[in-house]
Scaffold this motif. Structure first.
Motif, PDB file in Angstrom:
ATOM      1  N   GLU A  43       0.829  -1.210   0.000  1.00 40.54           N
ATOM      2  CA  GLU A  43       0.000   0.000   0.000  1.00 40.54           C
ATOM      3  C   GLU A  43       0.864   1.261   0.000  1.00 40.54           C
ATOM      4  N   SER A  44       1.918   1.273   0.813  1.00 45.43           N
ATOM      5  CA  SER A  44       2.803   2.445   0.864  1.00 45.43           C
ATOM      6  C   SER A  44       3.576   2.603  -0.439  1.00 45.43           C
ATOM      7  N   SER A  45       4.008   1.488  -1.007  1.00 48.97           N
ATOM      8  CA  SER A  45       4.712   1.527  -2.276  1.00 48.97           C
ATOM      9  C   SER A  45       3.808   2.089  -3.372  1.00 48.97           C
ATOM     10  N   ASP A  46       2.576   1.592  -3.441  1.00 50.22           N
ATOM     11  CA  ASP A  46       1.619   2.097  -4.429  1.00 50.22           C
ATOM     12  C   ASP A  46       1.305   3.572  -4.203  1.00 50.22           C
ATOM     13  N   ALA A  47       1.218   3.984  -2.937  1.00 46.59           N
ATOM     14  CA  ALA A  47       0.937   5.395  -2.632  1.00 46.59           C
ATOM     15  C   ALA A  47       2.064   6.292  -3.129  1.00 46.59           C
ATOM     16  N   SER A  48       3.312   5.820  -3.052  1.00 46.08           N
ATOM     17  CA  SER A  48       4.439   6.598  -3.582  1.00 46.08           C
ATOM     18  C   SER A  48       4.281   6.792  -5.085  1.00 46.08           C
ATOM     19  N   ILE A  49       3.975   5.709  -5.794  1.00 43.31           N
ATOM     20  CA  ILE A  49       3.770   5.818  -7.245  1.00 43.31           C
ATOM     21  C   ILE A  49       2.649   6.799  -7.551  1.00 43.31           C
ATOM     22  N   ASP A  50       1.538   6.691  -6.828  1.00 41.58           N
ATOM     23  CA  ASP A  50       0.396   7.581  -7.074  1.00 41.58           C
ATOM     24  C   ASP A  50       0.784   9.043  -6.874  1.00 41.58           C
ATOM     25  N   ALA A  51       1.504   9.327  -5.794  1.00 41.39           N
ATOM     26  CA  ALA A  51       1.913  10.710  -5.507  1.00 41.39           C
ATOM     27  C   ALA A  51       2.852  11.229  -6.586  1.00 41.39           C
ATOM     28  N   TRP A  52       3.821  10.414  -6.961  1.00 45.18           N
ATOM     29  CA  TRP A  52       4.790  10.862  -7.967  1.00 45.18           C
ATOM     30  C   TRP A  52       4.143  11.052  -9.325  1.00 45.18           C
ATOM     31  N   GLN A  53       3.245  10.152  -9.705  1.00 43.65           N
ATOM     32  CA  GLN A  53       2.583  10.301 -10.999  1.00 43.65           C
ATOM     33  C   GLN A  53       1.706  11.552 -11.001  1.00 43.65           C
ATOM     34  N   SER A  54       1.068  11.855  -9.879  1.00 43.98           N
ATOM     35  CA  SER A  54       0.271  13.073  -9.766  1.00 43.98           C
ATOM     36  C   SER A  54       1.158  14.315  -9.918  1.00 43.98           C
ATOM     37  N   GLN A  55       2.336  14.290  -9.295  1.00 44.21           N
ATOM     38  CA  GLN A  55       3.266  15.418  -9.419  1.00 44.21           C
ATOM     39  C   GLN A  55       3.786  15.549 -10.844  1.00 44.21           C
ATOM     40  N   LEU A  56       4.069  14.435 -11.488  1.00 46.34           N
ATOM     41  CA  LEU A  56       4.496  14.487 -12.893  1.00 46.34           C
ATOM     42  C   LEU A  56       3.412  15.140 -13.747  1.00 46.34           C
ATOM     43  N   ALA A  57       2.161  14.772 -13.488  1.00 45.66           N
ATOM     44  CA  ALA A  57       1.054  15.325 -14.278  1.00 45.66           C
ATOM     45  C   ALA A  57       0.837  16.807 -13.991  1.00 45.66           C
ATOM     46  N   SER A  58       1.023  17.226 -12.738  1.00 46.86           N
ATOM     47  CA  SER A  58       0.715  18.616 -12.389  1.00 46.86           C
ATOM     48  C   SER A  58       1.863  19.580 -12.647  1.00 46.86           C
TER      49      SER A  58
END
Length: 191
Positions: A43-58
């Motif tokens: 869950e923590s690993s997936d949350a890191s990916i989600d946060a980073w992908q959101s930052q890449l998009a924004s």
């Protein structure tokens, strides 16, 4: 616009669904996570990916998925981030990396970190980039030195570890844009 970067052997790219399982395996490896409080849960690993992908998009940059171009294999991550904790040297942008253990010692962290520095200094026009790690992490410190960073001699207690924890003492490395420009490390990428 999302920045993606190719080097001679590597691609720093957006995250994919197919990256989740190998990235979770990397984060569950006790050797890879030696200088962290503990290995990460899925869950923590997936949350890191989600946060980073959101930052890449924004904003176009963050911690990228690091791919070996020859095979398409996920090696881990490399990128630029704004630390979420308040540190003695905040505000800052940090260059960081984490690679699968079987790929240590092949120069991939150095190659990818050089590409991340180039993005930071050329595309983002940052005046300085930092990196930090637990003081005893000689492998990461060696990468920092190979990419032209210098030990700032400003060790500090990292707030992500409890008081008295043996991994709490961290060292800070820095490189200014002018130092990087004179170091001979750039340009190294094709974008």
């Amino acid at each position: 616009m999302i920045v993606e970067v190719d080097t001679a052997r590597l691609r720093l790219r957006q995250w994919r669904e197919s990256d989740r399982e190998p990235f979770a395996a990397l984060n569950a490896d006790p050797a890879v996570m030696e200088f962290f409080l503990s290995p990460l849960s899925r869950e923590s690993s997936d949350a890191s990916i989600d946060a980073w992908q959101s930052q890449l998009a924004s904003r176009g940059w963050s911690n990228w998925a690091l791919e070996l171009k020859a095979s398409g294999e996920l090696l881990g991550f490399t990128g630029l981030s704004v630390p979420r904790r308040v540190l003695p040297f905040s505000f800052c942008v940090e260059v960081g990396w984490r690679l699968v253990r079987k790929h240590w010692g092949q120069g991939y962290a150095t190659e990818a970190a050089c590409a991340a520095l180039e993005v930071g200094f050329v595309r983002l026009d940052l005046p300085e980039i930092v990196s930090f790690t637990m003081a005893g992490n000689v492998r990461s410190r060696a990468v920092m030195e190979r990419i032209g960073m210098r030990d700032a001699r400003q060790d500090f207690e990292y707030p992500g570890f409890p008081e008295g924890h043996p991994l709490r003492r961290h060292c800070l490395y820095r490189i200014a844009r002018e130092e990087w420009a004179q170091s001979g490390f750039g340009p190294t990428t094709s974008q």
